[in-house]
Design a protein around this motif. Structure first.
Motif, PDB file in Angstrom:
ATOM      1  N   CYS A 131     -14.902  -7.575   3.904  1.00 28.78           N
ATOM      2  CA  CYS A 131     -14.912  -6.409   2.991  1.00 28.78           C
ATOM      3  C   CYS A 131     -16.342  -6.103   2.544  1.00 28.78           C
ATOM      4  O   CYS A 131     -16.749  -4.937   2.501  1.00 28.78           O
ATOM      5  CB  CYS A 131     -14.023  -6.666   1.777  1.00 28.78           C
ATOM      6  N   GLU A 132     -17.082  -7.153   2.220  1.00 25.70           N
ATOM      7  CA  GLU A 132     -18.481  -6.959   1.795  1.00 25.70           C
ATOM      8  C   GLU A 132     -19.320  -6.392   2.946  1.00 25.70           C
ATOM      9  O   GLU A 132     -20.191  -5.541   2.733  1.00 25.70           O
ATOM     10  CB  GLU A 132     -19.085  -8.290   1.308  1.00 25.70           C
ATOM     11  N   LEU A 133     -19.041  -6.859   4.145  1.00 16.51           N
ATOM     12  CA  LEU A 133     -19.738  -6.361   5.335  1.00 16.51           C
ATOM     13  C   LEU A 133     -19.460  -4.863   5.525  1.00 16.51           C
ATOM     14  O   LEU A 133     -20.364  -4.083   5.851  1.00 16.51           O
ATOM     15  CB  LEU A 133     -19.259  -7.148   6.559  1.00 16.51           C
ATOM     16  N   ALA A 134     -18.206  -4.486   5.315  1.00 18.02           N
ATOM     17  CA  ALA A 134     -17.820  -3.073   5.445  1.00 18.02           C
ATOM     18  C   ALA A 134     -18.541  -2.208   4.407  1.00 18.02           C
ATOM     19  O   ALA A 134     -19.018  -1.110   4.722  1.00 18.02           O
ATOM     20  CB  ALA A 134     -16.305  -2.935   5.290  1.00 18.02           C
ATOM     21  N   LEU A 135     -18.634  -2.707   3.188  1.00 18.10           N
ATOM     22  CA  LEU A 135     -19.332  -1.959   2.138  1.00 18.10           C
ATOM     23  C   LEU A 135     -20.815  -1.815   2.483  1.00 18.10           C
ATOM     24  O   LEU A 135     -21.390  -0.741   2.323  1.00 18.10           O
ATOM     25  CB  LEU A 135     -19.166  -2.666   0.782  1.00 18.10           C
ATOM     26  N   LYS A 136     -21.399  -2.895   2.983  1.00 19.79           N
ATOM     27  CA  LYS A 136     -22.824  -2.874   3.341  1.00 19.79           C
ATOM     28  C   LYS A 136     -23.105  -1.829   4.416  1.00 19.79           C
ATOM     29  O   LYS A 136     -24.115  -1.124   4.377  1.00 19.79           O
ATOM     30  CB  LYS A 136     -23.244  -4.265   3.827  1.00 19.79           C
ATOM     31  N   HIS A 137     -22.207  -1.730   5.396  1.00 19.45           N
ATOM     32  CA  HIS A 137     -22.414  -0.798   6.517  1.00 19.45           C
ATOM     33  C   HIS A 137     -21.691   0.539   6.324  1.00 19.45           C
ATOM     34  O   HIS A 137     -21.680   1.362   7.235  1.00 19.45           O
ATOM     35  CB  HIS A 137     -21.960  -1.459   7.826  1.00 19.45           C
ATOM     36  N   ASN A 138     -21.075   0.715   5.162  1.00 19.81           N
ATOM     37  CA  ASN A 138     -20.328   1.945   4.851  1.00 19.81           C
ATOM     38  C   ASN A 138     -19.276   2.255   5.917  1.00 19.81           C
ATOM     39  O   ASN A 138     -19.201   3.360   6.451  1.00 19.81           O
ATOM     40  CB  ASN A 138     -21.279   3.129   4.679  1.00 19.81           C
ATOM     41  N   LEU A 139     -18.459   1.250   6.230  1.00 16.44           N
ATOM     42  CA  LEU A 139     -17.411   1.393   7.240  1.00 16.44           C
ATOM     43  C   LEU A 139     -16.041   1.084   6.638  1.00 16.44           C
ATOM     44  O   LEU A 139     -15.940   0.335   5.668  1.00 16.44           O
ATOM     45  CB  LEU A 139     -17.660   0.416   8.395  1.00 16.44           C
ATOM     46  N   PRO A 140     -14.988   1.643   7.237  1.00 14.48           N
ATOM     47  CA  PRO A 140     -13.638   1.255   6.801  1.00 14.48           C
ATOM     48  C   PRO A 140     -13.266  -0.136   7.314  1.00 14.48           C
ATOM     49  O   PRO A 140     -13.852  -0.624   8.287  1.00 14.48           O
ATOM     50  CB  PRO A 140     -12.740   2.324   7.431  1.00 14.48           C
ATOM     51  N   VAL A 141     -12.301  -0.756   6.644  1.00 14.36           N
ATOM     52  CA  VAL A 141     -11.734  -2.022   7.111  1.00 14.36           C
ATOM     53  C   VAL A 141     -10.355  -1.751   7.709  1.00 14.36           C
ATOM     54  O   VAL A 141      -9.639  -0.855   7.251  1.00 14.36           O
ATOM     55  CB  VAL A 141     -11.611  -3.071   5.982  1.00 14.36           C
ATOM     56  N   VAL A 142     -10.002  -2.534   8.726  1.00 10.77           N
ATOM     57  CA  VAL A 142      -8.681  -2.433   9.348  1.00 10.77           C
ATOM     58  C   VAL A 142      -7.960  -3.745   9.060  1.00 10.77           C
ATOM     59  O   VAL A 142      -8.320  -4.798   9.586  1.00 10.77           O
ATOM     60  CB  VAL A 142      -8.804  -2.148  10.855  1.00 10.77           C
ATOM     61  N   ILE A 143      -6.976  -3.663   8.164  1.00 13.05           N
ATOM     62  CA  ILE A 143      -6.384  -4.852   7.549  1.00 13.05           C
ATOM     63  C   ILE A 143      -5.033  -5.206   8.169  1.00 13.05           C
ATOM     64  O   ILE A 143      -4.115  -4.383   8.223  1.00 13.05           O
ATOM     65  CB  ILE A 143      -6.205  -4.632   6.026  1.00 13.05           C
ATOM     66  N   HIS A 144      -4.944  -6.454   8.592  1.00 10.50           N
ATOM     67  CA  HIS A 144      -3.707  -7.061   9.099  1.00 10.50           C
ATOM     68  C   HIS A 144      -3.135  -7.882   7.944  1.00 10.50           C
ATOM     69  O   HIS A 144      -3.863  -8.624   7.293  1.00 10.50           O
ATOM     70  CB  HIS A 144      -4.101  -7.950  10.290  1.00 10.50           C
ATOM     71  N   CYS A 145      -1.832  -7.768   7.681  1.00 11.41           N
ATOM     72  CA  CYS A 145      -1.255  -8.562   6.575  1.00 11.41           C
ATOM     73  C   CYS A 145       0.198  -8.907   6.882  1.00 11.41           C
ATOM     74  O   CYS A 145       1.108  -8.327   6.311  1.00 11.41           O
ATOM     75  CB  CYS A 145      -1.381  -7.845   5.246  1.00 11.41           C
ATOM     76  N   ARG A 146       0.394  -9.865   7.771  1.00 15.70           N
ATOM     77  CA  ARG A 146       1.751 -10.269   8.145  1.00 15.70           C
ATOM     78  C   ARG A 146       2.227 -11.375   7.214  1.00 15.70           C
ATOM     79  O   ARG A 146       1.594 -12.417   7.096  1.00 15.70           O
ATOM     80  CB  ARG A 146       1.761 -10.729   9.606  1.00 15.70           C
ATOM     81  N   GLU A 147       3.362 -11.111   6.550  1.00 13.12           N
ATOM     82  CA  GLU A 147       3.942 -12.032   5.552  1.00 13.12           C
ATOM     83  C   GLU A 147       3.024 -12.213   4.341  1.00 13.12           C
ATOM     84  O   GLU A 147       3.177 -13.178   3.593  1.00 13.12           O
ATOM     85  CB  GLU A 147       4.215 -13.421   6.170  1.00 13.12           C
ATOM     86  N   THR A 148       2.085 -11.308   4.139  1.00 16.72           N
ATOM     87  CA  THR A 148       1.100 -11.476   3.056  1.00 16.72           C
ATOM     88  C   THR A 148       0.756 -10.145   2.386  1.00 16.72           C
ATOM     89  O   THR A 148      -0.327 -10.010   1.815  1.00 16.72           O
ATOM     90  CB  THR A 148      -0.222 -12.063   3.608  1.00 16.72           C
TER      91      THR A 148
END
Length: 259
Positions: A115-132
């Motif tokens: 997430c911090e990396l995405a903020l640094k590079h101004n990019l979206p995150v693609v989030i996987h969340c199985r059972e979570t």
């Protein structure tokens, strides 16, 4: 249409990748977004990008199922790649307790690092969340007001979970599960924030009905679009226009601004 999540660089496609791309184009899918898995998939993914520029767009990230003892080394590699060249997003990242709970703390650490990396590079995150999903929503909430954007891919949650996610400004990736007879998504999709829904296949996984059990591929976005349009009581054309605009706003904002 845009397939916002497809692993078509995997060996499942090595025999007929040209046909896979052709079928996608014939079915109106003109962009295919490639989420990375870990260090072992980067070369194949970038090779596919060079074969099909302007169709295949790579991301860079560490999948939660690849978070093991060496996860810090994997994250450093991702960081190095992000500094070397541009990518569309940070992903696929996130959390997963479906197979293994051993590395839960490491998954959380990897989540925040990316997430911090995405903020640094101004990019979206693609989030996987199985059972979570609830745990992941809670972790994502820490970034409210910081400008983090992205998508909860393969969304199969409740109306309330969908609202929590879109209220934070995130998108929802709708895929093959939307077509499953007992998937329950037909009851959820009509209540989702329509400016935040995008389409995906997660190829080669989660193949939509009526092809369940077979290999999934980007052409099947068209089938998913049919079902989502039906759930929203709208035309397929309107649904395609909506979801493509949503995906462009998330992943290609600079291109929109420049036209």
């Amino acid at each position: 249409m845009i397939d916002t999540h497809a692993h078509i660089y995997l060996e499942h496609f090595s025999e007929d990748i040209d046909g896979v791309i052709d079928r996608a184009l014939q079915n109106g899918i003109h962009k295919i977004l490639l989420p990375n898995i870990d260090s072992s998939t980067i070369d194949q993914m970038l090779e596919l990008e060079s074969q099909y520029p302007d169709i295949c767009y790579p991301m860079m990230g560490l999948h939660p199922c690849s978070v093991k003892e060496d996860f810090e080394k994997e994250l450093r590699l991702i960081e190095d790649w992000m500094n070397k060249r541009s990518f569309l997003a940070v992903g696929e990242m996130g959390t997963d307790l479906y197979w293994d709970k051993t590395f839960w703390n490491q998954q959380r650490e990897a989540f925040h690092f990316q997430c911090e990396l995405a903020l640094k590079h101004n990019l979206p995150v693609v989030i996987h969340c199985r059972e979570t999903i609830d745990e992941t929503i809670e972790m994502a909430m820490k970034y409210q007001g910081k400008g983090l954007k992205g998508v909860f891919h393969c969304f199969t949650g409740t109306i309330e979970q969908g609202k929590q996610i879109t209220d934070m400004g995130f998108h929802l990736g709708l895929g093959g599960v939307s077509t499953f007879k007992n998937g329950g998504m037909d009851q959820v999709i009509p209540h989702l924030e329509q400016t935040k829904i995008i389409l995906e296949t997660d190829s080669p996984y989660l193949t939509p009905a009526p092809y369940r059990g077979k290999r999934n591929e980007p052409a099947y976005v068209s089938i998913i679009a049919d079902k989502v349009a039906e759930c929203l009581n709208t035309s397929k054309e309107a649904l395609v226009e909506l979801t493509t605009a949503n995906a462009n706003a998330l992943f290609f904002p600079n291109k929109i601004a420049s036209h």
